[in-house]
Design an enzyme around this catalytic site. Structure first.
Site, PDB file in Angstrom:
ATOM      1  N   ASN A   1      -3.373   2.977 -10.111  1.00  0.00           N
ATOM      2  CA  ASN A   1      -3.872   2.228  -8.950  1.00  0.00           C
ATOM      3  C   ASN A   1      -3.881   0.748  -9.325  1.00  0.00           C
ATOM      4  O   ASN A   1      -3.546   0.383 -10.455  1.00  0.00           O
ATOM      5  CB  ASN A   1      -5.277   2.721  -8.562  1.00  0.00           C
ATOM      6  CG  ASN A   1      -5.689   2.219  -7.187  1.00  0.00           C
ATOM      7  OD1 ASN A   1      -4.950   2.390  -6.207  1.00  0.00           O
ATOM      8  ND2 ASN A   1      -6.848   1.596  -7.092  1.00  0.00           N
ATOM      9  N   LYS A   2      -4.265  -0.073  -8.385  1.00  0.00           N
ATOM     10  CA  LYS A   2      -4.226  -1.523  -8.586  1.00  0.00           C
ATOM     11  C   LYS A   2      -4.886  -1.926  -9.906  1.00  0.00           C
ATOM     12  O   LYS A   2      -5.924  -1.373 -10.285  1.00  0.00           O
ATOM     13  CB  LYS A   2      -4.912  -2.194  -7.391  1.00  0.00           C
ATOM     14  CG  LYS A   2      -4.889  -3.708  -7.382  1.00  0.00           C
ATOM     15  CD  LYS A   2      -3.506  -4.300  -7.553  1.00  0.00           C
ATOM     16  CE  LYS A   2      -2.550  -3.884  -6.452  1.00  0.00           C
ATOM     17  NZ  LYS A   2      -1.143  -4.269  -6.785  1.00  0.00           N
TER      18      LYS A   2
ATOM     19  N   GLY B   1       0.858  -1.184   0.000  1.00  0.00           N
ATOM     20  CA  GLY B   1       0.000   0.000   0.000  1.00  0.00           C
ATOM     21  C   GLY B   1       0.894   1.234   0.000  1.00  0.00           C
ATOM     22  O   GLY B   1       1.901   1.297   0.720  1.00  0.00           O
ATOM     23  N   ALA B   2       0.495   2.217  -0.821  1.00  0.00           N
ATOM     24  CA  ALA B   2       1.398   3.343  -1.092  1.00  0.00           C
ATOM     25  C   ALA B   2       1.888   4.063   0.171  1.00  0.00           C
ATOM     26  O   ALA B   2       3.092   4.300   0.347  1.00  0.00           O
ATOM     27  CB  ALA B   2       0.688   4.330  -2.020  1.00  0.00           C
TER      28      ALA B   2
ATOM     29  N   ASP C   1      -1.716   4.902  -6.247  1.00  0.00           N
ATOM     30  CA  ASP C   1      -0.303   4.656  -5.979  1.00  0.00           C
ATOM     31  C   ASP C   1       0.579   5.769  -6.532  1.00  0.00           C
ATOM     32  O   ASP C   1       1.660   6.027  -6.030  1.00  0.00           O
ATOM     33  CB  ASP C   1       0.093   3.305  -6.567  1.00  0.00           C
ATOM     34  CG  ASP C   1      -0.636   2.186  -5.848  1.00  0.00           C
ATOM     35  OD1 ASP C   1      -0.136   1.723  -4.822  1.00  0.00           O
ATOM     36  OD2 ASP C   1      -1.750   1.830  -6.276  1.00  0.00           O
TER      37      ASP C   1
HETATM   38  O1  MRU Z   1       0.386  -3.940  -4.562  1.00  0.00           O
HETATM   39  P1  MRU Z   1      -0.126  -3.177  -3.392  1.00  0.00           P
HETATM   40  O2  MRU Z   1      -0.993  -3.979  -2.479  1.00  0.00           O
HETATM   41  O3  MRU Z   1       0.947  -2.421  -2.662  1.00  0.00           O
HETATM   42  O4  MRU Z   1      -1.059  -2.139  -4.122  1.00  0.00           O
HETATM   43  C1  MRU Z   1      -1.364  -0.920  -3.662  1.00  0.00           C
HETATM   44  C2  MRU Z   1      -2.780  -0.899  -3.377  1.00  0.00           C
HETATM   45  O5  MRU Z   1      -3.177  -1.453  -2.387  1.00  0.00           O
HETATM   46  C3  MRU Z   1      -3.744  -0.203  -4.211  1.00  0.00           C
HETATM   47  O6  MRU Z   1      -3.370   0.056  -5.492  1.00  0.00           O
HETATM   48  C4  MRU Z   1      -4.338   0.934  -3.449  1.00  0.00           C
HETATM   49  O7  MRU Z   1      -5.551   1.273  -3.977  1.00  0.00           O
HETATM   50  C5  MRU Z   1      -3.454   2.140  -3.409  1.00  0.00           C
HETATM   51  S1  MRU Z   1      -2.459   2.121  -2.011  1.00  0.00           S
HETATM   52  C6  MRU Z   1      -3.156   3.361  -1.086  1.00  0.00           C
END
Ligand code: MRU
Length: 369
Positions: A258-259, A55-56, A248
């Site tokens: 984002n994801k 998570g960012a 992110d």
């Molecule tokens: O691969 P991750 O779990 O580190 O991915 C990041 C995320 O969880 C998402 O993209 C999220 O929406 C942004 S992090 C605040």
């Protein structure tokens, strides 16, 4: 936030030994709650790389504490050289989240005024703690700004529950506390607004199923897990009032990484006239970039994450099982970019704005150039 009724952050200094950083092991959730000790910069690097923390916001905070650990390890004779190398090492772990490089640079900058190495170590500890506290405060403010939006939606459907769809985990587990996408949800729940969250499972790593469902459950927020592909159907049938995700990396023009899968949700939201809102602290902006599709680096991970799925077996043990023929090749992009034209609003710690350069810079005028 609460875990079994007890307050936790995702990362903290061990109060009995301030040379040790402690984190919640997110690879063990939701099946087991475990805390892991980080003693060295290398431990912090591995925690980010192995997604013990993810998570960012949390990646940024972990990098900050990793730099603090590097400052404790660094020889007096090559102190800044050691710190610069540690910063590059940490930055090399995951490419997409802007918060990582932001935190490393901030830690390096904080040590510049040090008059001696011992002083630099004090400054490093202070800055890592400040970054963590600021992350919490920014998420709290995002919650307050997002609450206005939730109230507006609630007024439009009096006496009914607001249905929110979210993707991945931009909850408190993705930050130091509270979360970005979840902050308005927690704030609305606290304010007595009835909310229900559609939780995308978020293949391949299932952060929605494993993490978002777990943390919402811990906080008593009504939620339902759905297959990643269900969102469009729910939107067509009036079952989604708002899509809210984290981010992110966001460019100065409002393109959102984002994801993986977020872009498809945004397309479906636009087709159905549903607001697509992205919540982020300023540490997630990359003010050097304009065109996100062209320039945001997208992490590509091991195809094994697509070919296998892991969960609890009937003996109560975590097990990974293959879901495709043995030799099927797989590719695994971790993120996608949603162009700003599909984003209804951004919620930041300084307020709510449209996803375009002028609106973003009106909140962050120090980045005019
Ligand atoms: O691969 P991750 O779990 O580190 O991915 C990041 C995320 O969880 C998402 O993209 C999220 O929406 C942004 S992090 C605040």
């Amino acid at each position: 936030m609460k875990v079994n009724g007890q307050d936790y952050r995702t990362i903290w200094l061990n109060p009995l030994d301030e040379r040790t950083v402690q984190v919640i092991d997110q690879t063990a959730l939701p099946h087991r709650f475990a805390v892991v000790d980080l003693h060295t910069m290398e431990d912090a690097r591995q925690a980010i790389a192995a997604m013990t923390v993810r998570g960012a916001g949390l990646i940024g905070a972990c990098a900050a504490f990793g730099m603090y650990l590097a400052a404790l390890e660094a020889p007096d004779s090559h102190f800044m050289q050691h710190l610069n190398t540690a910063g590059e090492t940490l930055k090399g772990t995951r490419p997409t989240a802007a918060n990582l490089a932001w935190a490393v640079e901030r830690m390096l900058g904080a040590m510049v005024p040090a008059v001696e190495v011992a002083h630099a170590r004090v400054l490093a500890k202070r800055e890592a703690l400040a970054i963590a506290d600021q992350d919490v405060e920014h998420c709290r403010r995002i919650g307050q700004y997002g609450l206005h939006l939730m109230r507006d939606i609630a007024q439009g459907k009096p006496g009914q529950t607001i249905n929110i769809l979210t993707h991945c985990n931009a909850g408190w587990l993705a930050f130091v506390d509270i979360g970005s996408a979840t902050a308005p949800i927690y704030a609305a729940h606290q304010a007595g607004i009835a909310v229900h969250v559609w939780v995308d499972e978020t293949r391949p790593r299932n952060q929605g199923a494993s993490l978002t469902a777990w943390e919402l459950g811990q906080h008593g927020i009504a939620h339902t897990l759905i297959a990643d592909n269900a969102g469009g159907h729910l939107m067509q049938h009036g079952l989604v009032d708002l899509v809210i995700t984290g981010a992110d990396r966001v460019t100065r023009c409002g393109d959102v990484a984002n994801k993986i899968g977020t872009y498809l949700k945004a397309l479906a939201a636009r087709d159905n006239g549903i607001p697509m809102v992205v919540a982020l602290p300023s540490s997630t902006f990359d003010f050097n970039l304009r065109d996100g599709v062209a320039h945001i680096p997208i992490e590509e991970r091991d195809g094994a994450e697509v070919r296998y799925i892991s969960g609890l077996n009937s003996h109560g043990c975590v097990e990974a099982v293959r879901i495709c023929p043995p030799k099927t090749p797989a590719r695994n992009w971790g993120f996608d970019v949603t162009p700003s034209r599909l984003i209804t609003k951004l919620i930041c710690e300084r307020g709510v704005c449209d996803a375009n350069e002028a609106a973003i810079l009106s909140l962050f005028p120090e980045h005019y150039r």
